[in-house]
Write a protein that holds these residues in place. Structure first.
Motif, PDB file in Angstrom:
ATOM      1  N   ALA A 164       0.828  -1.215   0.000  1.00  0.00           N
ATOM      2  CA  ALA A 164       0.000   0.000   0.000  1.00  0.00           C
ATOM      3  C   ALA A 164       0.862   1.266   0.000  1.00  0.00           C
ATOM      4  N   MET A 165       1.914   1.274   0.842  1.00  0.00           N
ATOM      5  CA  MET A 165       2.689   2.513   1.020  1.00  0.00           C
ATOM      6  C   MET A 165       3.786   2.695  -0.018  1.00  0.00           C
ATOM      7  N   TYR A 166       4.300   1.592  -0.577  1.00  0.00           N
ATOM      8  CA  TYR A 166       5.430   1.740  -1.498  1.00  0.00           C
ATOM      9  C   TYR A 166       5.079   1.341  -2.936  1.00  0.00           C
ATOM     10  N   LEU A 167       3.847   0.961  -3.191  1.00  0.00           N
ATOM     11  CA  LEU A 167       3.413   0.663  -4.562  1.00  0.00           C
ATOM     12  C   LEU A 167       2.171   1.482  -4.914  1.00  0.00           C
ATOM     13  N   LEU A 168       1.086   1.256  -4.158  1.00  0.00           N
ATOM     14  CA  LEU A 168      -0.172   1.931  -4.506  1.00  0.00           C
ATOM     15  C   LEU A 168      -0.107   3.438  -4.271  1.00  0.00           C
TER      16      LEU A 168
ATOM     17  N   GLY B 277      -6.650   4.051  -6.480  1.00  0.00           N
ATOM     18  CA  GLY B 277      -7.486   4.574  -5.397  1.00  0.00           C
ATOM     19  C   GLY B 277      -8.467   3.535  -4.893  1.00  0.00           C
ATOM     20  N   PHE B 278      -9.005   2.712  -5.814  1.00  0.00           N
ATOM     21  CA  PHE B 278      -9.929   1.645  -5.420  1.00  0.00           C
ATOM     22  C   PHE B 278      -9.235   0.636  -4.507  1.00  0.00           C
ATOM     23  N   PHE B 279      -8.028   0.209  -4.904  1.00  0.00           N
ATOM     24  CA  PHE B 279      -7.315  -0.781  -4.095  1.00  0.00           C
ATOM     25  C   PHE B 279      -6.897  -0.199  -2.737  1.00  0.00           C
ATOM     26  N   ILE B 280      -6.559   1.092  -2.712  1.00  0.00           N
ATOM     27  CA  ILE B 280      -6.247   1.730  -1.428  1.00  0.00           C
ATOM     28  C   ILE B 280      -7.498   1.767  -0.546  1.00  0.00           C
ATOM     29  N   SER B 281      -8.660   1.989  -1.156  1.00  0.00           N
ATOM     30  CA  SER B 281      -9.917   1.986  -0.398  1.00  0.00           C
ATOM     31  C   SER B 281     -10.182   0.617   0.213  1.00  0.00           C
ATOM     32  N   ILE B 282      -9.961  -0.436  -0.586  1.00  0.00           N
ATOM     33  CA  ILE B 282     -10.130  -1.801  -0.081  1.00  0.00           C
ATOM     34  C   ILE B 282      -9.154  -2.061   1.070  1.00  0.00           C
ATOM     35  N   PHE B 283      -7.904  -1.648   0.866  1.00  0.00           N
ATOM     36  CA  PHE B 283      -6.904  -1.807   1.926  1.00  0.00           C
ATOM     37  C   PHE B 283      -7.346  -1.077   3.197  1.00  0.00           C
ATOM     38  N   PHE B 284      -7.876   0.123   3.035  1.00  0.00           N
ATOM     39  CA  PHE B 284      -8.282   0.939   4.181  1.00  0.00           C
ATOM     40  C   PHE B 284      -9.399   0.241   4.968  1.00  0.00           C
ATOM     41  N   ILE B 285     -10.373  -0.313   4.257  1.00  0.00           N
ATOM     42  CA  ILE B 285     -11.482  -1.010   4.926  1.00  0.00           C
ATOM     43  C   ILE B 285     -10.972  -2.240   5.682  1.00  0.00           C
TER      44      ILE B 285
END
Length: 206
Positions: A129-133, A171-179
């Motif tokens: 999440a932090m170093y790719l997305l 942004g979608f994958f970051i949202s999934i990660f956040f949830i």
């Protein structure tokens, strides 16, 4: 059983974490409103959503640059280093714990320690999440702020369109990660224990 307090989250990390969480929440809400709201009945008025999205996007960029360099010069950066040797076994062990062990109250295979805050699955997820997305969403987001620098066409497809799709996908994958991050943080003896830790800086082992 006696509890042990570990000081895991220094002040700078807690402040960054709170600011980053606020930015992600605002970017998700405004991003959804920009993409999917009914133009007659928008979740957030379109112009307002654009302005807020840009403002919190810029703050997120500054926040990320701070996080990146802080990790370069502090011990926190080690939490994001993935050791490939034995990785599959560690991932399998942690997955088995989440699928069955947790529900049987089995001991954690990788309990939180001062120098090992993340279990193997968390390390993979947080590092990705932090170093790719995050770099992808930041680079494409900055590009969309200055579209004159985007290549006109790639294989006869608008460069702006491709950039927007990549930005939305990241942004979608970051949202999934956040949830998932919010859910996993609630797993434990008490659902608010980990949330208290990131506020106080101290983690209680039991």
């Amino acid at each position: 059983m006696n509890s042990e307090k570990l000081y895991l989250y220094p002040v700078w990390l807690r402040l960054w974490h709170g600011l980053n969480a606020l930015c992600i929440i605002m970017l998700i809400l405004t991003g959804i409103s920009i993409q999917y709201s009914d133009i007659k009945y928008p979740f957030i008025p379109f112009d307002t959503a654009i302005i807020l999205h840009n403002i919190f996007g810029v703050i997120a960029v500054v926040s990320y640059v701070f996080f990146f360099f802080a990790n370069l010069f502090t011990e926190n950066g080690k939490q994001y280093r993935i050791k490939m040797k034995g990785l599959l076994q560690r991932l399998t062990k942690q997955t088995q714990y989440y699928l069955t062990g947790y529900f049987k109250d089995a001991p954690k295979p990788y309990p939180i320690e001062k120098n090992n805050k993340f279990n193997p699955l968390q390390r993979i997820a947080y590092t990705s999440a932090m170093y790719l997305l995050m770099p992808i969403v930041i680079i494409t987001g900055v590009a969309l702020l200055f579209p004159e620098f985007i290549i006109d066409e790639v294989f006869e497809i608008s460069g702006i369109q491709i950039t927007a799709i990549v930005h939305a996908a990241a942004g979608f994958f970051i949202s999934i990660f956040f949830i998932i991050h919010l859910y996993v943080a609630s797993v434990g003896k008490h659902p608010l224990k980990n949330y208290k830790s990131i506020i106080s800086g101290y983690h209680e082992s039991h």
